[in-house]
Design an enzyme around this catalytic site. Structure first.
Site, PDB file in Angstrom:
ATOM      1  N   GLU A 167       1.660  -7.055   7.451  1.00  0.00           N
ATOM      2  CA  GLU A 167       0.253  -6.215   7.892  1.00  0.00           C
ATOM      3  C   GLU A 167       0.230  -6.341   9.381  1.00  0.00           C
ATOM      4  OE1 GLU A 167       0.646  -8.079   5.144  1.00  0.00           O
ATOM      5  OE2 GLU A 167      -0.436  -6.593   3.329  1.00  0.00           O
ATOM      6  N   ALA A 208       0.675  -1.178   0.185  1.00  0.00           N
ATOM      7  CA  ALA A 208       0.131   0.009  -0.104  1.00  0.00           C
ATOM      8  C   ALA A 208       0.943   1.307   0.072  1.00  0.00           C
ATOM      9  CB  ALA A 208      -0.748   0.033   1.390  1.00  0.00           C
ATOM     10  N   GLU A 249       0.258  -9.807  -2.669  1.00  0.00           N
ATOM     11  CA  GLU A 249      -0.900 -10.060  -2.843  1.00  0.00           C
ATOM     12  C   GLU A 249      -1.330  -9.837  -4.268  1.00  0.00           C
ATOM     13  OE1 GLU A 249      -2.602  -7.458   0.337  1.00  0.00           O
ATOM     14  OE2 GLU A 249      -3.345  -9.437   1.256  1.00  0.00           O
ATOM     15  N   GLY A 272       0.626  -5.506  -0.034  1.00  0.00           N
ATOM     16  CA  GLY A 272      -0.269  -5.686  -1.387  1.00  0.00           C
ATOM     17  C   GLY A 272       0.357  -6.168  -2.679  1.00  0.00           C
TER      18      GLY A 272
END
Ligand code: NAD
Length: 697
Positions: free
Chosen positions: A125, A61, A105, A102
């Site tokens: 995270e 992110a 991911e 992210g």
């Protein structure tokens, strides 16, 4: 556009391009979706490569967009990943440098992943108090197996790509590419361009572990290693869900856990800590581009408890250290302790023998002050006595080369007075290390009235190099951390006066989350230290009231673990505190002498009085400008005083409770005849913020 699109022959290349870490901000996400759309529409394109740029694939992110509408604007990361999965041409993620959060991911949404060796792969995270929110907990177990994925997700720690690529049965990486990653990725994309059906992590399943108790055991373990934290527990729930739910149901499960956690206090506290650490490095009136003084050689004066630990920090960072003492015996003893510390690390397999030898080779012991004349920085750690400091700093002023930084590790003395012993007060700064100095991460950087900006900038930079969390403090008695803890200790004493036992106080505050209660802490650090400070206070500030209990304890020689007895009893050679009948009798007699009828004190009251005593002093410290910002105080308490991370530090915690409620509690304590009414007079800043409905942070 923070992602670029380019066609190389029959392969489209989408490059993530959002420095410094290719964070998946809104523009980058939109760029990826747009690239996929173009590639789909272009009949000449047979496959797609998604690559990073610069040093990394993607750090996840974009933290600059945290708490802004862009963070949740369409396309969300979920939508980007769905676009990759739905693409009818093979998508290959080419990973190098870093694929975290992210970023990982996103790669898991591709049909194939190829990787350069040495890349850091992680789902960090949990360190922000949340579970991965874009499928990480569902897809990673499907490609790495439950055990490896669970370890990565619950610790947040990175694993090197080549380690993962070698794991038996792994389906994370299709190929490790040595050399030119993009060329290798393009070649791979062409190899698989016509392969159908396209593989997808969707089609894999995460096998439940053979041991039915596996997840329960993982949770029990995390309850110990990540005490009080909810996010690691929820990570386990999500991975467990991956073993029994379809991918879509698992994603919904993960989504719910994410949504709950992200709105909760724990995640707010952890994010506060994350940003607070970064903020601590900034000094408003010292420009980021201030030229630094080179520090290639360090000298440490005094080879005692602190000097040895301080020296180790620099040796560990590869910086040569000269250690100066007045007596050979003290020098030998200090060197012996350093050796013993390193040898213990070697014995535990934490340090290679060769590294140990290399570090020791950087250390030069000496009794001759001329040997430190060429040091770029000198750190003084001699006895805590102003007369001794005076002679040392006068000597430094006379011998050490101009421009060298002269630092003192004093914990209680006035740095401005110390600076005035020299003709170069601009070069003098406080470096308040905490004991054991080679272990504790906190470093208070004490800014004297005349400390030069480039000296401050240099020591802040150096702190990073030796892996310390540096926080700037102004000059006052106790600086930030110890000045606050003194009020906390005073309250702990008043609680004993009124009827609490040391074990009840410790139990209550430890249950609340502090790593160690005040009495166990006193026994560990040595009760004689506080005794010496109080004796000075009785003379300097006779109006300040203290409970007499700690003095009575010390008068019996009960200094703590080192004397085998303190607030608690200790079996010979043991560290396990046992409630002491003697201390209990002492407290009964003491209360009687004061005419106090002991009362039952609730755990809530104990916690309130201890924590709000920190906060009130913290508010005064802010008011006086001793701390630059409230979060700096929080960072000191999180990193140096065992304050529970999930509460974000004392000032942040007060904010979450609400400052009016804090003031109300203090007013209640003020009416207690056995407490000190002036103690509970709310600091002006606290009263003002509470009245305005504002917060510290
Ligand atoms: P210590 O007594 O263990 O060590 C002091 C050393 O300095 C001794 O080895 C002594 O021989 C040496 N020394 C004295 N005068 C000297 C001189 N003129 N030249 C060279 N060496 C000299 O003390 P310590 O606990 O290491 O504390 C040192 C400083 O660090 C003090 O200012 C103290 O307040 C501060 N400090 C201590 C702690 C702690 O927990 N011990 C924590 C933070 C800061």
């Amino acid at each position: 556009m923070s992602a670029t699109y380019q066609v190389q022959g029959d392969v489209a290349v989408i490059s993530l391009s959002n420095p410094p870490v290719n964070g998946l901000g809104h523009a980058t996400r939109a760029g990826v979706v747009d690239g996929i759309r173009q590639a789909q529409a272009d009949g000449a394109v047979r496959a797609i490569v998604i690559a990073g740029s610069g040093k990394v694939f993607s750090g996840g992110a974009d933290i600059r967009e945290f708490n802004t509408p862009k963070a949740t604007a369409s396309p969300t990361l979920h939508e980007v990943i769905a676009a990759l999965e739905a693409c009818t041409k093979p998508v290959v993620a080419a990973v190098h440098g870093v694929a975290m959060g992210g970023g990982l991911e996103l790669a898991l949404g591709a049909h194939y992943r190829v990787v350069a060796p040495g890349a850091q792969i992680a789902l960090p995270e949990v360190k922000l108090g949340i579970v991965p929110g874009a499928g990480g907990t569902q897809r990673l177990p499907r490609v790495l197996g439950v055990e490896t994925a669970l370890r990565m997700i619950t610790t947040g720690e990175p694993v090197k790509s080549e380690v993962l690529a070698q794991a038996p049965g792994q389906q994370l990486f299709s190929r490790v590419i040595e050399g030119d990653l993009l060329a290798g990725a393009l070649a791979f994309a062409r190899e698989v361009a016509d392969a159908r059906p396209l593989p997808s992590v969707r089609q894999l399943s995460a096998a439940a572990p053979a041991d039915a108790a596996f997840f329960a055991q993982a949770k029990a373990q995390l309850a110990k290693t990540a005490r009080g934290l909810t996010a690691p527990q929820r990570c386990v729930d999500c991975v467990e869900a991956a073993t029994r739910l379809s991918l879509d149901d698992g994603l919904a499960y993960e989504r719910e856990a994410f949504t709950q956690l992200v709105a909760g206090v724990e995640s707010k506290a952890l994010r506060h800590a994350f940003f607070g650490e970064r903020a601590a490095a900034k000094i408003p009136d010292v420009a980021d581009d201030t030229p630094l003084r080179p520090v290639e050689r360090v000298a440490v004066i005094g080879a005692g408890t602190m000097g040895g630990g301080i020296a180790m920090n620099f040796l560990n960072a590869g910086i040569p250290v000269t250690m100066l003492e007045t007596q050979q015996a003290a020098l030998d003893r200090g060197l012996g302790v350093i050796r013993k510390n390193y040898e213990a690390q070697v014995a535990k397999g934490k340090l290679a023998q060769a590294k140990y030898e290399q570090r020791m080779s950087l250390l030069t012991p000496t009794l001759n002050v001329a040997d430190i004349a060429q040091a770029d920085m000198v750190i003084e750690a001699v006895f805590e006595d102003l007369g001794v400091k005076e002679s040392v700093f006068k000597q430094l002023d006379a011998t050490v080369k101009p421009g060298a930084i002269l630092a003192s590790n004093t914990s209680t003395l006035d740095l401005n007075q110390i600076a005035a012993f020299t003709r170069r007060p601009q070069d003098v700064v406080g470096l308040h290390f905490f004991s054991p100095a080679n272990v504790m991460r906190l470093l208070e950087v004490v800014r004297g009235a005349k400390t030069a900006p480039d000296v401050l900038a240099t020591v802040m930079q150096l702190a990073k190099k030796i892996k310390k969390l540096a926080v700037v403090a102004g000059v006052c008695d106790g600086f930030i951390g110890n000045r606050m803890i003194e009020q906390y200790s005073r309250q702990a004493g008043f609680l004993l006066d009124e009827g609490a036992s040391p074990e009840q106080v410790d139990r209550a505050i430890e249950k609340w989350g502090m790593a160690m209660g005040p009495f166990r802490m006193g026994d560990l650090a040595g009760n004689d230290i506080g005794w010496a400070i109080r004796k000075r206070r009785y003379v300097e500030k006779p109006a300040v009231r203290y409970s007499k209990t700690a003095d009575l304890l010390c008068e019996q020689g009960r200094f703590g673990q080192k004397t085998g007895a303190g607030w608690y009893d200790y079996e010979p050679g043991q560290r396990e505190p046992k409630p002491s009948a003697l201390v209990s009798e002492m407290l009964v007699a003491h209360r009687k002498s004061l005419g106090i009828t002991p009362r039952a004190i609730s755990d809530d009251e104990i916690v309130g009085r201890l924590v709000w005593s920190l906060v009130n002093e913290g508010a005064r410290i802010l008011e006086e400008g001793i701390a630059q910002r409230a979060s700096d105080i929080d960072m000191i308490y999180l990193s140096g005083y065992g304050f529970p991370l999930f509460r974000g530090g004392p000032m942040f915690y007060a904010d979450t409770v609400g400052l009016p409620a804090v003031v109300d509690a203090m007013k209640t304590y003020q009416r207690n005849p056995h407490d000190d009414a002036s103690f509970w007079e709310p600091a002006a800043l606290l009263a003002q913020l509470a009245a305005q409905g504002k917060t510290f942070n």
